[in-house]
Design a protein around this motif. Structure first.
Motif, PDB file in Angstrom:
ATOM      1  N   PRO A   1       0.839  -1.137  -0.059  1.00  0.00           N
ATOM      2  CA  PRO A   1       0.020  -0.012  -0.073  1.00  0.00           C
ATOM      3  C   PRO A   1       0.904   1.255   0.010  1.00  0.00           C
ATOM      4  CG  PRO A   1       0.005  -0.963   2.166  1.00  0.00           C
ATOM      5  CD  PRO A   1       0.735  -2.140   1.192  1.00  0.00           C
ATOM      6  N   ASP A   2       2.097   1.179   0.628  1.00  0.00           N
ATOM      7  CA  ASP A   2       2.990   2.552   0.698  1.00  0.00           C
ATOM      8  C   ASP A   2       3.669   2.394  -0.661  1.00  0.00           C
ATOM      9  OD1 ASP A   2       1.774   2.861   2.931  1.00  0.00           O
ATOM     10  OD2 ASP A   2       3.378   1.913   4.193  1.00  0.00           O
ATOM     11  N   ALA A   3       3.691   1.579  -1.678  1.00  0.00           N
ATOM     12  CA  ALA A   3       4.621   1.691  -2.820  1.00  0.00           C
ATOM     13  C   ALA A   3       4.557   2.789  -3.591  1.00  0.00           C
ATOM     14  CB  ALA A   3       4.068   0.670  -3.729  1.00  0.00           C
ATOM     15  N   GLU A   4       3.761   3.640  -3.737  1.00  0.00           N
ATOM     16  CA  GLU A   4       3.382   4.744  -4.357  1.00  0.00           C
ATOM     17  C   GLU A   4       4.513   5.978  -3.696  1.00  0.00           C
ATOM     18  OE1 GLU A   4       3.206   6.725  -7.607  1.00  0.00           O
ATOM     19  OE2 GLU A   4       2.245   4.845  -7.627  1.00  0.00           O
ATOM     20  N   ALA A   5       4.368   5.795  -2.339  1.00  0.00           N
ATOM     21  CA  ALA A   5       4.859   6.780  -1.571  1.00  0.00           C
ATOM     22  C   ALA A   5       6.590   6.538  -1.588  1.00  0.00           C
ATOM     23  CB  ALA A   5       4.671   6.721  -0.113  1.00  0.00           C
ATOM     24  N   ASN A   6       6.791   5.309  -1.630  1.00  0.00           N
ATOM     25  CA  ASN A   6       8.105   4.688  -1.564  1.00  0.00           C
ATOM     26  C   ASN A   6       8.831   5.174  -3.273  1.00  0.00           C
ATOM     27  OD1 ASN A   6       8.539   3.757   0.694  1.00  0.00           O
ATOM     28  ND2 ASN A   6       7.804   1.728   0.054  1.00  0.00           N
ATOM     29  N   LYS A   7       7.981   4.944  -4.052  1.00  0.00           N
ATOM     30  CA  LYS A   7       8.289   5.318  -5.428  1.00  0.00           C
ATOM     31  C   LYS A   7       8.826   6.721  -5.767  1.00  0.00           C
ATOM     32  CE  LYS A   7       7.124   4.844 -10.415  1.00  0.00           C
ATOM     33  NZ  LYS A   7       6.035   4.283 -11.099  1.00  0.00           N
ATOM     34  N   SER A   8       7.573   7.615  -5.389  1.00  0.00           N
ATOM     35  CA  SER A   8       7.930   9.099  -5.393  1.00  0.00           C
ATOM     36  C   SER A   8       9.171   9.494  -4.691  1.00  0.00           C
ATOM     37  CB  SER A   8       6.637   9.871  -4.820  1.00  0.00           C
ATOM     38  OG  SER A   8       6.253   9.550  -3.548  1.00  0.00           O
ATOM     39  N   ARG A   9       9.612   8.857  -3.355  1.00  0.00           N
ATOM     40  CA  ARG A   9      10.787   9.076  -2.599  1.00  0.00           C
ATOM     41  C   ARG A   9      11.977   8.964  -3.177  1.00  0.00           C
ATOM     42  NH1 ARG A   9      10.527   5.757   2.135  1.00  0.00           N
ATOM     43  NH2 ARG A   9       8.312   6.760   2.273  1.00  0.00           N
ATOM     44  N   ASN A  10      11.870   7.549  -3.845  1.00  0.00           N
ATOM     45  CA  ASN A  10      13.125   7.320  -4.535  1.00  0.00           C
ATOM     46  C   ASN A  10      13.199   8.030  -5.851  1.00  0.00           C
ATOM     47  OD1 ASN A  10      13.745   4.941  -2.806  1.00  0.00           O
ATOM     48  ND2 ASN A  10      12.481   3.625  -4.155  1.00  0.00           N
ATOM     49  N   GLU A  11      12.414   8.466  -6.329  1.00  0.00           N
ATOM     50  CA  GLU A  11      12.314   9.487  -7.572  1.00  0.00           C
ATOM     51  C   GLU A  11      12.937  10.867  -7.230  1.00  0.00           C
ATOM     52  OE1 GLU A  11       8.497   9.608  -9.251  1.00  0.00           O
ATOM     53  OE2 GLU A  11       8.853   7.817 -10.318  1.00  0.00           O
ATOM     54  N   GLU A  12      12.671  11.303  -6.045  1.00  0.00           N
ATOM     55  CA  GLU A  12      12.934  12.439  -5.476  1.00  0.00           C
ATOM     56  C   GLU A  12      14.592  12.160  -5.122  1.00  0.00           C
ATOM     57  OE1 GLU A  12      10.508  13.335  -2.268  1.00  0.00           O
ATOM     58  OE2 GLU A  12       8.781  14.219  -3.417  1.00  0.00           O
ATOM     59  N   GLN A  13      15.053  11.173  -4.313  1.00  0.00           N
ATOM     60  CA  GLN A  13      16.406  10.992  -4.206  1.00  0.00           C
ATOM     61  C   GLN A  13      17.362  10.943  -5.338  1.00  0.00           C
ATOM     62  OE1 GLN A  13      15.956   7.537  -1.670  1.00  0.00           O
ATOM     63  NE2 GLN A  13      15.809   8.684   0.443  1.00  0.00           N
ATOM     64  N   ALA A  14      16.607  10.505  -6.544  1.00  0.00           N
ATOM     65  CA  ALA A  14      17.294  10.385  -7.531  1.00  0.00           C
ATOM     66  C   ALA A  14      17.597  11.595  -8.226  1.00  0.00           C
ATOM     67  CB  ALA A  14      16.455   9.445  -8.704  1.00  0.00           C
ATOM     68  N   GLU A  15      16.528  12.575  -8.294  1.00  0.00           N
ATOM     69  CA  GLU A  15      16.509  13.842  -8.683  1.00  0.00           C
ATOM     70  C   GLU A  15      17.595  14.889  -7.879  1.00  0.00           C
ATOM     71  OE1 GLU A  15      15.384  17.084 -11.141  1.00  0.00           O
ATOM     72  OE2 GLU A  15      15.599  15.064 -11.348  1.00  0.00           O
ATOM     73  N   LEU A  16      17.650  14.461  -6.592  1.00  0.00           N
ATOM     74  CA  LEU A  16      18.477  15.162  -5.528  1.00  0.00           C
ATOM     75  C   LEU A  16      20.006  14.775  -5.722  1.00  0.00           C
ATOM     76  CD1 LEU A  16      18.803  17.003  -3.313  1.00  0.00           C
ATOM     77  CD2 LEU A  16      18.104  15.388  -1.588  1.00  0.00           C
ATOM     78  N   LYS A  17      20.174  13.718  -6.127  1.00  0.00           N
ATOM     79  CA  LYS A  17      21.430  13.202  -6.278  1.00  0.00           C
ATOM     80  C   LYS A  17      22.321  13.693  -7.772  1.00  0.00           C
ATOM     81  CE  LYS A  17      24.335   8.981  -6.947  1.00  0.00           C
ATOM     82  NZ  LYS A  17      24.148   7.352  -6.865  1.00  0.00           N
ATOM     83  N   ARG A  18      21.002  13.743  -8.830  1.00  0.00           N
ATOM     84  CA  ARG A  18      21.519  14.469 -10.153  1.00  0.00           C
ATOM     85  C   ARG A  18      21.903  15.889 -10.136  1.00  0.00           C
ATOM     86  NH1 ARG A  18      19.580  17.205 -13.802  1.00  0.00           N
ATOM     87  NH2 ARG A  18      17.555  17.664 -12.982  1.00  0.00           N
ATOM     88  N   LEU A  19      20.875  16.523  -9.302  1.00  0.00           N
ATOM     89  CA  LEU A  19      21.047  17.828  -9.343  1.00  0.00           C
ATOM     90  C   LEU A  19      22.336  18.252  -8.442  1.00  0.00           C
ATOM     91  CD1 LEU A  19      17.418  19.141  -8.357  1.00  0.00           C
ATOM     92  CD2 LEU A  19      18.824  19.487 -10.219  1.00  0.00           C
ATOM     93  N   ARG A  20      22.904  17.332  -7.383  1.00  0.00           N
ATOM     94  CA  ARG A  20      23.980  17.550  -6.643  1.00  0.00           C
ATOM     95  C   ARG A  20      25.349  17.296  -7.376  1.00  0.00           C
ATOM     96  NH1 ARG A  20      22.344  14.723  -0.953  1.00  0.00           N
ATOM     97  NH2 ARG A  20      21.456  16.649  -0.086  1.00  0.00           N
ATOM     98  N   LYS A  21      25.217  16.613  -8.351  1.00  0.00           N
ATOM     99  CA  LYS A  21      26.169  16.121  -9.295  1.00  0.00           C
ATOM    100  C   LYS A  21      26.406  17.270 -10.275  1.00  0.00           C
ATOM    101  CE  LYS A  21      27.741  11.739 -11.052  1.00  0.00           C
ATOM    102  NZ  LYS A  21      27.539  10.650 -11.789  1.00  0.00           N
ATOM    103  N   GLU A  22      25.236  17.917 -10.720  1.00  0.00           N
ATOM    104  CA  GLU A  22      25.355  18.957 -11.777  1.00  0.00           C
ATOM    105  C   GLU A  22      25.995  20.175 -11.027  1.00  0.00           C
ATOM    106  OE1 GLU A  22      22.358  21.246 -14.412  1.00  0.00           O
ATOM    107  OE2 GLU A  22      21.608  19.543 -13.633  1.00  0.00           O
ATOM    108  N   LEU A  23      25.440  20.365  -9.614  1.00  0.00           N
ATOM    109  CA  LEU A  23      25.972  21.500  -9.259  1.00  0.00           C
ATOM    110  C   LEU A  23      27.493  21.527  -8.713  1.00  0.00           C
ATOM    111  CD1 LEU A  23      25.681  24.136  -7.468  1.00  0.00           C
ATOM    112  CD2 LEU A  23      25.069  22.722  -5.494  1.00  0.00           C
TER     113      LEU A  23
END
Length: 92
Positions: free
Chosen positions: A48-70
């Motif tokens: 039931p919490d799969a969608e929340a985990n998925k969005s959290r993982n996507e946010e973490q991936a985006e944050l990682k990408r942005l840190r690398k770009e910075l």
């Protein structure tokens, strides 16, 4: 250790037994001959919490990408500052 592959329908039904019907992970593990580790991973993925985990993982991936770009942009800026200082010194 076996490397059995299970279809998603099987995994979803196993998760339903845990989440909807209230069976314990250990009980479902024994009945289906699946490791508890696999069941916990399936609950995380299909539960039931799969969608929340998925969005959290996507946010973490985006944050990682942005840190690398910075970091890359900061390095480029520092190189350009040094180059500008060098050429300003040369033109004197």
């Amino acid at each position: 250790m076996t490397n059995k592959r299970y279809p998603d329908e099987f995994k979803i039904e196993a998760v339903r037994q845990i989440t909807d019907r209230g069976h314990s992970v250990a009980d479902v593990s024994k009945r289906l001959d699946v490791s508890t580790h696999s069941l916990y991973a399936w609950v995380k993925k299909f539960g039931p919490d799969a969608e929340a985990n998925k969005s959290r993982n996507e946010e973490q991936a985006e944050l990682k990408r942005l840190r690398k770009e910075l970091q890359r942009v900061t390095e480029e800026r520092d190189i350009l500052k040094k180059a500008a200082a060098y050429f300003a010194k040369q033109s004197d």
